[in-house]
Design a protein around this motif. Structure first.
Motif, PDB file in Angstrom:
ATOM      1  N   CYS A   1       0.842  -1.205   0.000  1.00  0.00           N
ATOM      2  CA  CYS A   1       0.000   0.000   0.000  1.00  0.00           C
ATOM      3  C   CYS A   1       0.869   1.245   0.000  1.00  0.00           C
ATOM      4  O   CYS A   1       0.573   2.234  -0.685  1.00  0.00           O
ATOM      5  CB  CYS A   1      -0.919   0.009   1.220  1.00  0.00           C
ATOM      6  SG  CYS A   1      -2.209  -1.263   1.206  1.00  0.00           S
TER       7      CYS A   1
ATOM      8  N   GLY B   1       2.071   2.161  -3.249  1.00  0.00           N
ATOM      9  CA  GLY B   1       1.036   2.555  -4.195  1.00  0.00           C
ATOM     10  C   GLY B   1       0.534   1.422  -5.068  1.00  0.00           C
ATOM     11  O   GLY B   1      -0.177   1.655  -6.046  1.00  0.00           O
ATOM     12  N   GLU B   2       0.888   0.185  -4.705  1.00  0.00           N
ATOM     13  CA  GLU B   2       0.492  -0.962  -5.513  1.00  0.00           C
ATOM     14  C   GLU B   2      -0.847  -1.559  -5.079  1.00  0.00           C
ATOM     15  O   GLU B   2      -1.417  -2.395  -5.771  1.00  0.00           O
ATOM     16  CB  GLU B   2       1.585  -2.033  -5.470  1.00  0.00           C
ATOM     17  CG  GLU B   2       2.903  -1.563  -6.065  1.00  0.00           C
ATOM     18  CD  GLU B   2       3.977  -2.631  -6.033  1.00  0.00           C
ATOM     19  OE1 GLU B   2       3.625  -3.823  -5.868  1.00  0.00           O
ATOM     20  OE2 GLU B   2       5.173  -2.294  -6.160  1.00  0.00           O
TER      21      GLU B   2
ATOM     22  N   SER C   1      -4.644  -0.695  -2.523  1.00  0.00           N
ATOM     23  CA  SER C   1      -5.468   0.261  -1.784  1.00  0.00           C
ATOM     24  C   SER C   1      -5.617  -0.210  -0.347  1.00  0.00           C
ATOM     25  O   SER C   1      -6.052  -1.347  -0.106  1.00  0.00           O
ATOM     26  CB  SER C   1      -6.841   0.384  -2.441  1.00  0.00           C
ATOM     27  OG  SER C   1      -7.750   1.039  -1.585  1.00  0.00           O
TER      28      SER C   1
END
Length: 215
Positions: free
Chosen positions: A46, A49-50, A52
């Motif tokens: 997370c 940014g890979e 949510s």
């Protein structure tokens, strides 16, 4: 530990959100997989940014509930039969089974919730709940409530400290001991409140009996 975390990160990354659900299902089942090695790497993904974070937490919680239900129904359909047939070999009699059932009928909600926050216990708290045939809706609610707290904590630890093993372990230990302290305090309060209610019920019952006799 590093190798395991790397493998989990790669596995979760490859399987995506489904991997989190499946691994947390396994974590809550009779084949316990440490939740730390699932949710912490997910939190790290997370941070990159890979993934949510809300979706990770929801799926981690749902996976925990699914695994807990597996244990619950194993206890419902097989537990009583096995205990009554083989329990005496482990010094677990039918009388002890009845005590467990009575306890969970009275304290099942609180026990299920707090049990999800205690290491090792979280994997097996569903079994006595199933033996006592605790209300399934209540079981799912309190299992989900406890699991969501633990899943959120692990995800946040992975998000903020996923790249620093020393800080990660230090904060994990701190949070674990903090939760245990909170459970001890809340258990003390729960027992006090429960005993107070029981005394009031006893007094009310005595009062009702007295009124009936006077009539």
């Amino acid at each position: 530990m590093h190798a395991m975390i790397d493998w989990i990160v790669q596995t979760v990354g490859a399987l995506g959100y489904l991997g989190i659900f499946v691994m947390m299902l396994i974590e809550s089942s009779v084949f316990p997989l440490p939740s730390e090695v699932v949710m912490i790497p997910a939190g790290y993904l997370c941070a990159k940014g890979e993934m949510s974070m809300p979706v990770v937490i929801v799926l981690g919680t749902l996976g925990s509930i699914a695994g807990a239900l597996l244990n619950y129904y194993l206890a419902v359909f097989l537990g009583r039969k096995l205990i009554l047939k083989y329990g005496h070999y482990l010094f677990f009699s039918a009388e002890k089974l009845e005590k467990v059932e009575r306890f969970f009928k009275t304290h099942g909600s609180f026990s299920t919730f707090t049990g999800r926050l205690i290491p090792v216990v979280r994997h097996y708290i569903s079994l006595p709940a199933g033996l006592a045939r605790m209300n399934v809706a209540l079981f799912c609610f309190y299992t989900g409530l406890g699991a969501s707290i633990w899943v959120t904590i692990l995800t946040l630890l992975g998000y903020f400290f996923g790249q620093n093993q020393a800080l990660l372990e230090e904060n994990l230990h701190t949070m674990t001991w903090g939760l245990l302290a909170l459970i001890v305090v809340s258990s003390f309060v729960y027992v006090k409140v429960f005993r107070t209610k029981e005394k009031k019920r006893a007094r009310s019952a005595i009062g009702a009996q007295s009124q009936t006799k006077n009539r």
